[in-house]
Design a protein around this motif. Sequence first.
Motif, PDB file in Angstrom:
ATOM      1  N   TRP A 134       5.699  -8.731   9.489  1.00  0.00           N
ATOM      2  CA  TRP A 134       6.522  -9.531   8.769  1.00  0.00           C
ATOM      3  C   TRP A 134       5.295 -10.478   8.042  1.00  0.00           C
ATOM      4  N   ALA A 135       4.330 -10.685   8.769  1.00  0.00           N
ATOM      5  CA  ALA A 135       3.112 -11.450   8.045  1.00  0.00           C
ATOM      6  C   ALA A 135       2.472 -10.617   7.163  1.00  0.00           C
ATOM      7  N   GLN A 136       2.160  -9.317   7.521  1.00  0.00           N
ATOM      8  CA  GLN A 136       1.368  -8.702   6.509  1.00  0.00           C
ATOM      9  C   GLN A 136       2.185  -8.473   5.239  1.00  0.00           C
ATOM     10  N   GLU A 137       3.533  -8.000   5.185  1.00  0.00           N
ATOM     11  CA  GLU A 137       4.252  -7.867   4.217  1.00  0.00           C
ATOM     12  C   GLU A 137       4.361  -9.364   3.185  1.00  0.00           C
ATOM     13  N   ARG A 138       4.383 -10.487   4.018  1.00  0.00           N
ATOM     14  CA  ARG A 138       4.359 -11.600   3.184  1.00  0.00           C
ATOM     15  C   ARG A 138       3.121 -12.009   2.518  1.00  0.00           C
ATOM     16  N   ALA A 139       1.864 -11.554   3.182  1.00  0.00           N
ATOM     17  CA  ALA A 139       0.553 -11.907   2.916  1.00  0.00           C
ATOM     18  C   ALA A 139       0.348 -10.883   1.608  1.00  0.00           C
ATOM     19  N   VAL A 140       0.718  -9.723   1.543  1.00  0.00           N
ATOM     20  CA  VAL A 140       0.573  -8.852   0.583  1.00  0.00           C
ATOM     21  C   VAL A 140       1.268  -9.248  -0.751  1.00  0.00           C
ATOM     22  N   ALA A 141       2.554  -9.878  -0.668  1.00  0.00           N
ATOM     23  CA  ALA A 141       3.211 -10.267  -1.804  1.00  0.00           C
ATOM     24  C   ALA A 141       2.644 -11.535  -2.243  1.00  0.00           C
ATOM     25  N   GLU A 142       2.097 -12.268  -1.436  1.00  0.00           N
ATOM     26  CA  GLU A 142       1.645 -13.703  -2.027  1.00  0.00           C
ATOM     27  C   GLU A 142       0.261 -13.435  -2.634  1.00  0.00           C
ATOM     28  N   ARG A 143      -0.615 -12.457  -2.186  1.00  0.00           N
ATOM     29  CA  ARG A 143      -1.894 -12.063  -2.678  1.00  0.00           C
ATOM     30  C   ARG A 143      -1.719 -11.261  -3.970  1.00  0.00           C
TER      31      ARG A 143
ATOM     32  N   SER B  19      -1.005   5.666  -3.218  1.00  0.00           N
ATOM     33  CA  SER B  19       0.447   5.988  -2.515  1.00  0.00           C
ATOM     34  C   SER B  19       0.037   6.322  -1.369  1.00  0.00           C
ATOM     35  N   MET B  20      -1.009   6.627  -0.850  1.00  0.00           N
ATOM     36  CA  MET B  20      -1.524   6.922   0.621  1.00  0.00           C
ATOM     37  C   MET B  20      -1.647   5.695   1.381  1.00  0.00           C
ATOM     38  N   ILE B  21      -1.908   4.606   0.651  1.00  0.00           N
ATOM     39  CA  ILE B  21      -2.272   3.077   1.436  1.00  0.00           C
ATOM     40  C   ILE B  21      -0.973   2.595   2.029  1.00  0.00           C
ATOM     41  N   ASP B  22      -1.137   2.598   3.341  1.00  0.00           N
ATOM     42  CA  ASP B  22       0.038   1.718   4.248  1.00  0.00           C
ATOM     43  C   ASP B  22       0.013   0.356   4.070  1.00  0.00           C
ATOM     44  N   MET B  23       0.918  -0.347   4.600  1.00  0.00           N
ATOM     45  CA  MET B  23       0.993  -1.785   4.695  1.00  0.00           C
ATOM     46  C   MET B  23      -0.012  -2.300   5.255  1.00  0.00           C
ATOM     47  N   ASP B  24      -0.613  -1.803   6.402  1.00  0.00           N
ATOM     48  CA  ASP B  24      -1.636  -2.615   7.151  1.00  0.00           C
ATOM     49  C   ASP B  24      -3.036  -2.475   6.252  1.00  0.00           C
ATOM     50  N   MET B  25      -3.140  -1.498   5.594  1.00  0.00           N
ATOM     51  CA  MET B  25      -4.490  -1.081   4.740  1.00  0.00           C
ATOM     52  C   MET B  25      -4.427  -1.925   3.726  1.00  0.00           C
ATOM     53  N   MET B  26      -3.363  -2.295   3.206  1.00  0.00           N
ATOM     54  CA  MET B  26      -3.194  -2.821   1.935  1.00  0.00           C
ATOM     55  C   MET B  26      -3.337  -4.486   2.237  1.00  0.00           C
ATOM     56  N   ALA B  27      -2.819  -4.858   3.080  1.00  0.00           N
ATOM     57  CA  ALA B  27      -3.084  -6.252   3.467  1.00  0.00           C
ATOM     58  C   ALA B  27      -4.811  -6.434   4.040  1.00  0.00           C
ATOM     59  N   SER B  28      -5.351  -5.351   4.605  1.00  0.00           N
ATOM     60  CA  SER B  28      -6.704  -5.780   4.738  1.00  0.00           C
ATOM     61  C   SER B  28      -7.586  -5.696   3.601  1.00  0.00           C
ATOM     62  N   LEU B  29      -7.076  -4.693   2.552  1.00  0.00           N
ATOM     63  CA  LEU B  29      -7.718  -4.707   1.295  1.00  0.00           C
ATOM     64  C   LEU B  29      -7.648  -6.000   0.610  1.00  0.00           C
ATOM     65  N   LEU B  30      -6.477  -6.451   0.337  1.00  0.00           N
ATOM     66  CA  LEU B  30      -6.319  -7.760  -0.312  1.00  0.00           C
ATOM     67  C   LEU B  30      -6.949  -8.980   0.345  1.00  0.00           C
ATOM     68  N   ASP B  31      -7.039  -8.922   1.477  1.00  0.00           N
ATOM     69  CA  ASP B  31      -7.577 -10.121   2.436  1.00  0.00           C
ATOM     70  C   ASP B  31      -9.307  -9.878   1.940  1.00  0.00           C
TER      71      ASP B  31
END
Length: 648
Positions: A127-136, A295-307
Amino acid sequence: MQADLFTAPAWRDALAALREQGLLRDLDVAVAEFLHRQAPEAEPAALLLAALTSGQLAAGHLCLDLDEPGLEARLWPAGRPPALDGLLPAASGDWPALLNGSPLVGAGDDNAPLVFDGGRLYLRRHWAQERAVAERVQARLATGSAPDPARLAGQLTALFPEPAMDGEPNWQQVACALAARAGLTLITGGPGTGKTTTVVRVLGLLQTLAMQDPAAPRRLRIRLAAPTGKAAARLTESIGRQVAALPVAEAVRAAIPTQVATLHRLLGSRPDSRHFRHHRHNPVHADVVVVDEASMIDMDMMASLLDALPTDCRLILLGDKDQLASVEAGAVMGDLCREADAGRYRPATLDYVRAACGADLSPWAGDGAALAQQTAMLRRNWRFKDAPGIGDLAAAINAGDPRAVERVFGAGHPGLTRVAGDSPHDLASRLLNGGGENGEGLRALVADAAAPAAGDPDQRARDLLRRFTGQQLLSGLRGGPFGVERLNRLITDHLHREGLAGDHDWYPGRPVMMTRNDYQLGLMNGDVGLTLPHPERPEDGLRVAFQLPDGRVRWVPPGRLDAVETVFAMTVHKSQGSEFGHVLLVLPDRPQPLLTRELVYTAVTRARGAFTLLEYGPPSVLAQAIKRRTWRASGLAERLAAGAPLQV
């Protein structure tokens, strides 16, 4: 409320029953047990829902969507397990009430291990990752300042001297205009639509604008990345040619990098950890970051990238939104590009693009959210002009139209073949004797790999690896009679019987793929190597040659590789980021949940010149796969749609 001691064994029995039926993993049961230890007073129903939520991750879902129609049928397709009677109501619509007041469930502003948000139940981390990705994403859309479109017009004319075709907008030019005005841009399109060409011109535009800025000229720090080593190597190879031909000043060309790193290398992987060296407190040193095959990037990696990116760093994501989603949880690129087909460009965007490059996007006008204003979908295919059958087949599959697929196969396109197979055993003969771009089979490749080396060993390894990509057998399944594990065994057994593979596991010509990252060797999950005699001393045995993203060849002793698998056949998931001269896709004898439209489309679009469908069941297997869409439970698209429109 204190759980009834007499019901405690019941929920454990229910978990055990679900595990025995393959509906839960050991990990999911362990999650429920852990939460019970943390909150012994938690109701059994909440523990069961926690285990089910954890189990969704194995199927790529970020959460348990309690509003999903037919949720119960998806969770237990063979029927509701009797062990759940008395613990969970039969209708999932009654489950939210079981979460009220549970010490395990919070609304996001506390430390409860589960979060119930918008009808979706999450483990807190996801949940925290999804919200962080949307906010970032929303924050990045608001960064940057749009240059005067009149200033862009001259640059875009120089970058795109060719006239628009058929009166359609030049979407590559549109993508450049959009990328110049905000901190995030999405460029999506099928294979052969020019994503690499487009991003190189975007970089030429951005670098030119920066170096010619009259107020503060500077050279942008640009980083290029891709999710896997294969994708990075492919982009490295193609981007160098594109940069060399870029119609910009020599100083600008020299300031555009041509080396592509994996995302793990970009972020600075830490061995035996899912954390990275770069994060918000130690960001990546870059002004522009481009990520291919997004398209190969999962939520965990996208959150790390944006962070890990500085707030003023531009991020450009390239990818095909219609390909398979990531192996791990999430369908991030699909969620980000939800409005790409329709466009839904607001008046401010229409006016800006028209002033910058003259394109009329009014047929794609709408009231899209901020992200839609920074999304460009490339709609003209260039790769399949010499293989139109593959392009037509991909389009029919993407439209979910089995009848159109039948018409394409029946049109007599060269290089497009549909074969009814008797058993998987006939594949070995087909692959050994032919099937490559030049009719070359595996027999010739394995024999040449074993032959004495001549000339530069690194170049010989590169040539053999390139020949190996002349054909590739794909399957959507890993196990079972039509899965890659059995197919690889069958092919290897044939090679052994013909004396081409010796009596050992390692032999010249054996192709292998890394199945996890090896940071000491500098090899990443998905990297493909070919087994060859020692490059300098053949008497010293075999080495496995891997071509790195920068073109160098790394020679590794087979005994040093403890996380590889043979890839005469590979899964469609593992083929992402690669292309092959001739692709052969195996369809099993009956429908499978894993066979989806996105999987078949991805397999077809890995082919450069020829595609063969090998069917071991009735035509309905293909038809059902085309009709079945990949769906992943997530709230990301909903969160993004709630963002404010971009103002220019």
